[in-house]
Design a protein around this motif. Structure first.
Motif, PDB file in Angstrom:
ATOM      1  N   LYS A  61       0.402   5.999  -1.401  1.00  0.00           N
ATOM      2  CA  LYS A  61       0.925   6.859  -0.498  1.00  0.00           C
ATOM      3  C   LYS A  61       0.018   7.186   0.651  1.00  0.00           C
ATOM      4  O   LYS A  61       0.141   7.772   1.564  1.00  0.00           O
ATOM      5  CB  LYS A  61       1.322   8.078  -1.045  1.00  0.00           C
ATOM      6  N   SER A 148       8.089  11.795  -2.793  1.00  0.00           N
ATOM      7  CA  SER A 148       8.906  11.000  -2.134  1.00  0.00           C
ATOM      8  C   SER A 148       8.313   9.784  -1.391  1.00  0.00           C
ATOM      9  O   SER A 148       6.950   9.731  -1.301  1.00  0.00           O
ATOM     10  CB  SER A 148       9.193  11.848  -0.630  1.00  0.00           C
ATOM     11  N   ASN A 150       7.338   7.742   0.840  1.00  0.00           N
ATOM     12  CA  ASN A 150       6.856   7.514   2.167  1.00  0.00           C
ATOM     13  C   ASN A 150       5.419   7.537   2.156  1.00  0.00           C
ATOM     14  O   ASN A 150       4.731   7.892   1.284  1.00  0.00           O
ATOM     15  CB  ASN A 150       7.381   8.647   3.245  1.00  0.00           C
ATOM     16  N   SER A 156      10.420  11.666   5.018  1.00  0.00           N
ATOM     17  CA  SER A 156      10.771  11.110   3.666  1.00  0.00           C
ATOM     18  C   SER A 156      11.898  10.103   3.683  1.00  0.00           C
ATOM     19  O   SER A 156      12.731   9.816   5.019  1.00  0.00           O
ATOM     20  CB  SER A 156      11.350  12.130   2.974  1.00  0.00           C
TER      21      SER A 156
HETATM   22 MG    MG Z   1       6.912  14.229   0.576  1.00  0.00          MG
END
Ligand code: MG
Ligand code: TXA
Length: 346
Positions: A61, A148, A150, A156
């Motif tokens: 991420k 999340s 992303n 998100s």
């Molecule tokens: Mg998040």
């Protein structure tokens, strides 16, 4: 990074095929990364008690190490392994809202590694209400840490193609069950204190929590806000475009001003837009806050991909899910490089 072959498995959101779930569960048990749908948004999952696997989430991420993760579990009985102290109010809230979009912050047990909680003495836990998420938790027989899915700072993901856009080549597997039903993240509530403290508005409206537990305090205006809710410190939910927040009914007028600066402008409007300017991209938004919530992150990504430099988003009323919608839009607007338009969001 980005050299993995990401497997995308289509899966029925209501009756997930056991073979696909077994495959994904094996990836989790082997310390791999699986993006999966929840009722809120897609999560990027790894075994929560395996620090090496969890470290891979942060790398994939690009997430700051001090921003803790939510641990997903199949049922309330998993609290015994993860927490050292469960106040009665947590059990009351769990029995009322789980499975569902409520995350409870509790004192952690020694089983939870530092990396999962960002070094905090608390752990955030929730039971998701999506059949695919629950099946994966049951088949892997492990608690799954999942932020999340992303890249850090982006809106998100509410659909598997958003996940692939951000994390393709960085995760072993994406379970694609189509769009997520709520479209906005869970409510995060700290129940280590009395009255409980709302750290992030989300899928369970504050009013619904108050019906069950009485007073719920809000983070707004608290000086130690960033310490209590590390996620609030960082750029969030922001597309590439600059986001401006317009009062109800004034989105088109604000967009017209920005068009005069020669920019390409996207508008998320709840009312009919009359202008047909060639540099204007219109994304109609639903009137009802729950429907607005479901489409909001997808709309931000769509307008970004259409080359908008500025996105004007029309506000919603701050009640029910509207509170969480406005929280996300304000954060998206706060992430703007203010020098770019020379104008703060109204
Ligand atoms: Mg998040
Ligand atoms: O709906 C959701 O909550 C989704 C799905 C995948 O479950 N997950 C999600 O995770 O939104 P994430 O990492 O994007 O947001 C988690 C938020 C962050 O703001 C984080 O700082 C906060 O929860 N959080 C996690 N653990 C915490 C803790 N121990 N104390 C305070 N805040 C915590």
């Amino acid at each position: 990074m980005g050299q993995l072959e990401t497997i995308r498995l289509s899966i029925d959101p209501r009756r997930p095929a056991p073979e696909a779930i077994a495959h994904a569960a094996q990836v989790i048990r082997d310390g791999g990364l699986v993006a999966f749908p929840t009722e809120t948004v897609y999560g990027l999952g790894a075994e929560a008690l395996n620090p090496v696997a969890v470290d891979r989430i942060f790398r994939a991420k690009g997430r700051p190490a001090d921003n803790p993760l939510i641990v997903h579990v199949a049922g309330v009985q998993a609290l015994r392994e993860l927490t050292s102290e469960v106040p009665g109010v947590a059990l009351t809230l769990g029995s009322r809202f789980w499975p569902g979009p409520l995350t409870l912050v509790l004192m952690r047990s020694g089983n939870v590694p530092d990396i999962t909680t960002g070094g905090l003495e608390t752990v955030a836990v929730r039971v998701p209400a999506h059949p695919v998420a629950l099946a994966l938790l049951e088949a892997s027989e492990r608690p799954i840490a999942a932020p999340s899915a992303n890249r850090s700072g982006q809106p998100s993901p509410t659909d598997a193609h958003h996940v692939l856009e951000d994390l393709g080549g960085r995760v072993e597997m994406v379970l694609d069950a189509g769009a997520t039903p709520i479209g906005l993240e869970s409510t995060v509530l700290d129940v280590t204190q009395d009255p409980p403290l709302l750290l992030r508005p989300g899928g369970v409206p504050k009013e619904d929590l108050e019906e069950v537990v009485g007073e719920v305090r809000s983070l707004q205006g608290q000086t130690n806000a960033a310490k209590r809710s590390p996620g609030t410190r960082y750029r969030h939910y922001a597309p590439r475009a600059t986001v401006l927040l317009a009062p109800v009914g004034e989105a088109e007028a604000l967009a017209a001003c920005v068009l005069e600066e020669g920019k390409t402008v996207g508008i998320m409007s709840r009312s009919l837009v009359h202008s047909r300017h060639t540099r204007l991209r219109v994304r109609g938004m639903p009137l009802e806050p729950a429907s607005y919530a479901r489409e909001m992150f997808a709309a931000l990504r769509e307008l970004d991909s259409q080359g908008c430099q500025v996105i004007v988003a029309e506000s919603v009323e701050e009640e029910g899910l509207g509170l969480a919608v406005m929280d996300r839009l304000r954060r998206a607007a706060a992430a703007n490089d203010k020098t770019e338009t020379g104008q703060a969001s109204p």
